[in-house]
Design a protein around this motif. Sequence first.
Motif, PDB file in Angstrom:
ATOM      1  N   LEU A 153     -45.685  -8.454  14.528  1.00  0.00           N
ATOM      2  CA  LEU A 153     -44.235  -8.552  14.385  1.00  0.00           C
ATOM      3  C   LEU A 153     -43.761  -7.761  13.175  1.00  0.00           C
ATOM      4  CD1 LEU A 153     -41.427  -9.721  15.071  1.00  0.00           C
ATOM      5  CD2 LEU A 153     -42.054 -11.738  13.709  1.00  0.00           C
ATOM      6  N   LYS A 154     -44.439  -7.921  12.054  1.00  0.00           N
ATOM      7  CA  LYS A 154     -44.033  -7.210  10.847  1.00  0.00           C
ATOM      8  C   LYS A 154     -44.158  -5.699  11.014  1.00  0.00           C
ATOM      9  CE  LYS A 154     -44.346 -10.725   7.361  1.00  0.00           C
ATOM     10  NZ  LYS A 154     -44.660 -10.971   5.966  1.00  0.00           N
ATOM     11  N   ALA A 155     -45.217  -5.252  11.662  1.00  0.00           N
ATOM     12  CA  ALA A 155     -45.386  -3.819  11.904  1.00  0.00           C
ATOM     13  C   ALA A 155     -44.254  -3.288  12.788  1.00  0.00           C
ATOM     14  CB  ALA A 155     -46.743  -3.540  12.544  1.00  0.00           C
ATOM     15  N   LYS A 211     -48.929 -12.730   3.746  1.00  0.00           N
ATOM     16  CA  LYS A 211     -48.907 -14.149   3.395  1.00  0.00           C
ATOM     17  C   LYS A 211     -47.577 -14.837   3.680  1.00  0.00           C
ATOM     18  CE  LYS A 211     -52.352 -13.477  -0.176  1.00  0.00           C
ATOM     19  NZ  LYS A 211     -52.667 -13.566  -1.599  1.00  0.00           N
ATOM     20  N   THR A 212     -46.526 -14.059   3.927  1.00  0.00           N
ATOM     21  CA  THR A 212     -45.208 -14.662   4.144  1.00  0.00           C
ATOM     22  C   THR A 212     -44.740 -14.453   5.580  1.00  0.00           C
ATOM     23  OG1 THR A 212     -44.001 -12.658   3.529  1.00  0.00           O
ATOM     24  CG2 THR A 212     -44.514 -14.215   1.758  1.00  0.00           C
ATOM     25  N   LYS A 213     -43.738 -15.219   5.938  1.00  0.00           N
ATOM     26  CA  LYS A 213     -43.084 -15.005   7.223  1.00  0.00           C
ATOM     27  C   LYS A 213     -42.303 -13.694   7.135  1.00  0.00           C
ATOM     28  CE  LYS A 213     -42.730 -19.917   8.166  1.00  0.00           C
ATOM     29  NZ  LYS A 213     -41.837 -21.042   8.424  1.00  0.00           N
ATOM     30  N   ALA A 214     -41.757 -13.250   8.256  1.00  0.00           N
ATOM     31  CA  ALA A 214     -40.983 -12.004   8.296  1.00  0.00           C
ATOM     32  C   ALA A 214     -39.554 -12.298   7.850  1.00  0.00           C
ATOM     33  CB  ALA A 214     -41.001 -11.417   9.708  1.00  0.00           C
ATOM     34  N   GLU A 255     -35.020 -15.385   8.701  1.00  0.00           N
ATOM     35  CA  GLU A 255     -36.406 -15.474   9.156  1.00  0.00           C
ATOM     36  C   GLU A 255     -36.488 -14.862  10.551  1.00  0.00           C
ATOM     37  OE1 GLU A 255     -39.847 -18.678  10.378  1.00  0.00           O
ATOM     38  OE2 GLU A 255     -38.158 -19.386   9.173  1.00  0.00           O
ATOM     39  N   ILE A 256     -37.153 -13.738  10.647  1.00  0.00           N
ATOM     40  CA  ILE A 256     -37.288 -13.025  11.918  1.00  0.00           C
ATOM     41  C   ILE A 256     -38.542 -13.542  12.633  1.00  0.00           C
ATOM     42  CG2 ILE A 256     -37.480 -10.755  13.008  1.00  0.00           C
ATOM     43  CD1 ILE A 256     -34.884 -11.158  11.325  1.00  0.00           C
ATOM     44  N   VAL A 257     -38.350 -14.091  13.821  1.00  0.00           N
ATOM     45  CA  VAL A 257     -39.491 -14.577  14.600  1.00  0.00           C
ATOM     46  C   VAL A 257     -39.672 -13.781  15.894  1.00  0.00           C
ATOM     47  CG1 VAL A 257     -39.501 -16.903  13.629  1.00  0.00           C
ATOM     48  CG2 VAL A 257     -38.138 -16.430  15.659  1.00  0.00           C
TER      49      VAL A 257
END
Length: 139
Positions: free
Chosen positions: A11-13, A57-60, A120-122
Motif C-alpha cells: 500500500l505504501k509503495a 513501522k507506521t500506518k500509511a 489514515e490511508i487503508v
Amino acid sequence: MMVPSMTRSELKAACLALLDRAAVEHPAGHQGKMAARYVLRAGSNERIGLMFEKSEKTKAYLWIERRFAHGLVSRDIDHRCYPANELYKAAKEGEKPAYGRHAGLKAMRDLANADLVRFEIVRLEQLKTILSILASPSA
C-alpha cells in the motif's frame, strides 16, 4: 471472489508512486525512510504541502494543512486533527514539552506549526480521492 488486500508495504509503495505522479518533491526534500514530503498544486493554483509517512513501522498516514482538508474530513477516511495550539505540550505533568507530531513535519515551514489533519490511508482509492479533491478547481 474477494481480491486480497495489499500488505502495508505494498500500500505504501502504491501511495508513494501515486504521490510521485501527482505532486512534486517539497523544497525540504524527502526524509530518508521515514517521510516523503510533497507539494501539490491545487485547482485554485495554491501550493498544498503534503507529508506521507513511509516508515515500515507506521500506518500509511498523510498529513495536510487543515484549511485544505475541509472537503475531506466528512469522507470515509479516518483522520485526526492536530491543532497548532497544542504543539509543545508536555504529555504528562512535570515532563518536558515535546513537538507532538511527526518530526518530519518540522522541516516543512508550511506545515510545521499549522493546524493539520492526519489521514489514515487503508485503501489506495482513499488517497486517489484526496488528491482528486485537492486538485479540483474548487479546492
